[in-house]
Design a protein around this motif. Structure first.
Motif, short mmCIF file in Angstrom:
data_model
loop_
_atom_site.label_atom_id
_atom_site.label_comp_id
_atom_site.label_asym_id
_atom_site.label_seq_id
_atom_site.Cartn_x
_atom_site.Cartn_y
_atom_site.Cartn_z
N ARG A 106 32.53 28.19 21.05
CA ARG A 106 32.84 27.29 19.95
C ARG A 106 32.11 27.79 18.71
N PRO A 107 32.74 27.70 17.53
CA PRO A 107 32.09 28.20 16.31
C PRO A 107 30.89 27.34 15.92
N SER B 32 20.17 33.50 12.88
CA SER B 32 21.20 34.54 12.88
C SER B 32 22.51 33.92 12.41
N LEU B 33 23.48 34.76 12.19
CA LEU B 33 24.82 34.25 11.99
C LEU B 33 25.32 33.67 13.31
N PRO B 34 26.23 32.69 13.27
CA PRO B 34 26.69 32.07 14.53
C PRO B 34 27.45 33.06 15.40
N SER B 35 27.25 32.92 16.71
CA SER B 35 27.99 33.75 17.66
C SER B 35 29.45 33.32 17.71
N SER B 36 30.29 34.26 18.01
CA SER B 36 31.71 33.98 18.17
C SER B 36 32.27 34.99 19.17
N GLY B 37 33.51 34.80 19.51
CA GLY B 37 34.16 35.74 20.40
C GLY B 37 34.60 35.12 21.71
N SER B 38 35.35 35.89 22.46
CA SER B 38 35.91 35.46 23.74
C SER B 38 35.75 36.56 24.76
N CYS C 298 29.10 22.14 29.40
CA CYS C 298 29.51 23.44 28.88
C CYS C 298 30.41 23.32 27.67
N THR C 299 31.12 22.21 27.56
CA THR C 299 32.03 22.05 26.43
C THR C 299 31.29 21.97 25.11
N ALA C 300 29.97 21.80 25.15
CA ALA C 300 29.21 21.80 23.90
C ALA C 300 29.21 23.18 23.26
N ALA C 301 29.44 24.22 24.06
CA ALA C 301 29.38 25.59 23.52
C ALA C 301 30.62 26.42 23.83
N PHE C 302 31.45 25.99 24.79
CA PHE C 302 32.54 26.85 25.24
C PHE C 302 33.87 26.11 25.25
N GLU C 303 34.91 26.90 25.09
CA GLU C 303 36.28 26.46 25.35
C GLU C 303 36.85 27.40 26.40
N LEU C 304 37.70 26.86 27.26
CA LEU C 304 38.23 27.64 28.37
C LEU C 304 39.74 27.53 28.41
N ASP C 305 40.41 28.40 27.66
CA ASP C 305 41.88 28.42 27.65
C ASP C 305 42.48 27.05 27.35
#
Length: 415
Positions: free
Chosen positions: A213-214, A224-230, A169-176
């Motif tokens: 992750r950006p 598309s443009l890259p996804s972002s957000g939390s 999951c760390t390939a796409a996400f950060e968790l606090d």
């Protein structure tokens, strides 16, 4: 120009020729490379979405053709020389043509329009291809057991096509910023929903923030443009209800220095860690550990209470257990080790031996004892017989034949 005309023919004298005016119909000529009309300036094209283009064929004089039959092709070109897409051209048989095509990447593109293999005047037509819609995070929620988190996007993503393969999951996400996230694995359940499997004892809790992750998540075709957000992780919709279970003794005496209870058999937290709250009525004793050990209280009956809670919003659960504390008697124990009854010949000595001990919780097992032997219902005269502590020795000949005695040893602590 093409159209229907009236032609007047007259003589030199100015008189009209018989039958005038004459009707004249002028039809458009063959399609010309110079006069194609392409509506490219008003064309709105989105990456990955089918688009269409209308072409009006004209002759060299600018007359709109009203019949089909022209042979032309349309190819979408990128910034380099490579083709992005070849259009499917439909002849409408009225001088117009419809070209359908799909351009996958976004950015500026060129449309090469060719009649019989030669570019028309409007070719190449420049169009702007807008990006495909960017996937957005919709929700993140714990499963009922707390062992996974389901993450939903508003549309499919480029990472969904992994054939059911787990990936970190760390390939796409950060968790606090939690380091434990390295042990999370992800699996897409559908093109827009993934499941994040958590390691046992993972530090994540409801309310923690999951961030993309950006430059990692895009539309399925990376156009598309890259996804972002939390997004904050919600607790389970129907969390497991915790169950409190106390294990430990029903009673103790004051021999034991401490008494111990355990809540380790409690359940219901799933992968979340249960929290514990212990108390005893009538005593100012508290604990938040899974086990509760405390000094044995004074003799009496007490109620031990355990309340367990999980971090997922379920109602706490309680268990209670009664504990009886008995008062311990600190009197010594005397045991005469000889067989009962003892048979001895008159010409033999008699040796009686005893063991004197205190209970295991006595403060001092080496205390001084007062020992007193006695004989009851005895026909012999034993008043002059000496004792040696816990032993009694009667010399040979002191017990007459037929004598019957009951011997006792009394022990008492003198301190």
């Amino acid at each position: 120009r093409a159209g229907v005309f009236s032609v007047w023919v007259g003589s030199a004298l100015g008189s009209a020729v018989s039958g005038a005016p004459f009707g004249l119909t002028v039809t458009p000529g063959p399609a010309s490379h110079q006069s194609f009309v392409v509506n490219a300036s008003t064309l709105i094209v989105q990456a990955g979405v089918p688009a269409s283009l209308r072409v009006q064929a004209r002759d060299v004089f600018g007359n709109d053709l009203v019949a089909g039959g022209a042979q032309f092709s349309i190819t979408a070109l990128g910034s380099s020389s490579g083709a992005l897409a070849d259009a499917a051209v439909v002849d409408n048989r009225d001088g117009t043509y419809k070209a359908a095509f799909t351009i996958v990447p976004y950015g500026r593109a060129r449309l090469s329009i060719r009649l019989n293999g030669t570019d028309v005047a409007a070719s190449p037509a420049t169009i702007d291809v807008t990006p495909a819609p960017t996937p957005r995070l919709l929700s993140a929620r714990f499963g009922d057991t707390g062992s996974f988190i389901d993450v939903a996007f508003d549309r499919p993503t480029n990472r969904a096509g992994r054939g059911g393969v787990l990936w970190p999951c760390t390939a796409a996400f950060e968790l606090d910023g939690l380091g434990q996230a390295t042990s999370f694995t992800c699996l897409f359940l559908s093109p827009s929903t993934l499941r994040m499997y958590l390691a046992l004892g993972a530090a994540i809790r409801a309310g923690n923030v999951l961030s993309l992750r950006p430059g990692v998540v895009f539309a399925p075709r990376n156009n598309s443009l890259p996804s972002s957000g939390s997004i904050a992780v919600d607790p389970p919709a129907t969390p497991l209800m915790p169950i409190a279970v106390i294990t430990g003794p029903d009673s103790v005496d004051q021999c034991s220095p401490t008494v111990r209870f355990s809540g380790a058999s409690s359940s219901g937290g799933g992968y979340d860690q249960l929290t514990y709250a212990w108390s005893i009525d009538g005593l100012d004793l508290r604990s938040t550990n899974a086990t509760f050990e405390f000094p044995v209280p004074p003799a009496g009956v007490y109620t031990v209470t355990l309340v367990v809670s999980s971090g997922f919003g379920a109602a706490p659960a309680a268990d209670r257990k009664s504990l009886t504390v008995f008062e311990t008697q600190q009197r010594p124990t005397v045991v005469i080790r000889n067989p009962n009854p003892v048979r001895v010949r008159a010409d033999q000595p008699l040796l009686l031996e005893a063991t004197v001990s205190f209970s295991s919780c006595a403060a001092d097992d080496s205390r001084v004892l007062s020992l007193q032997w006695s004989a009851a219902a005895c026909t012999a005269n034993l008043t002059a017989v000496a004792t040696r502590g816990s032993s009694l020795l009667i010399p040979a000949g002191r017990l007459p034949i037929g004598a019957s005695c009951r011997f006792e040893l009394r022990a008492a602590s003198v301190r």
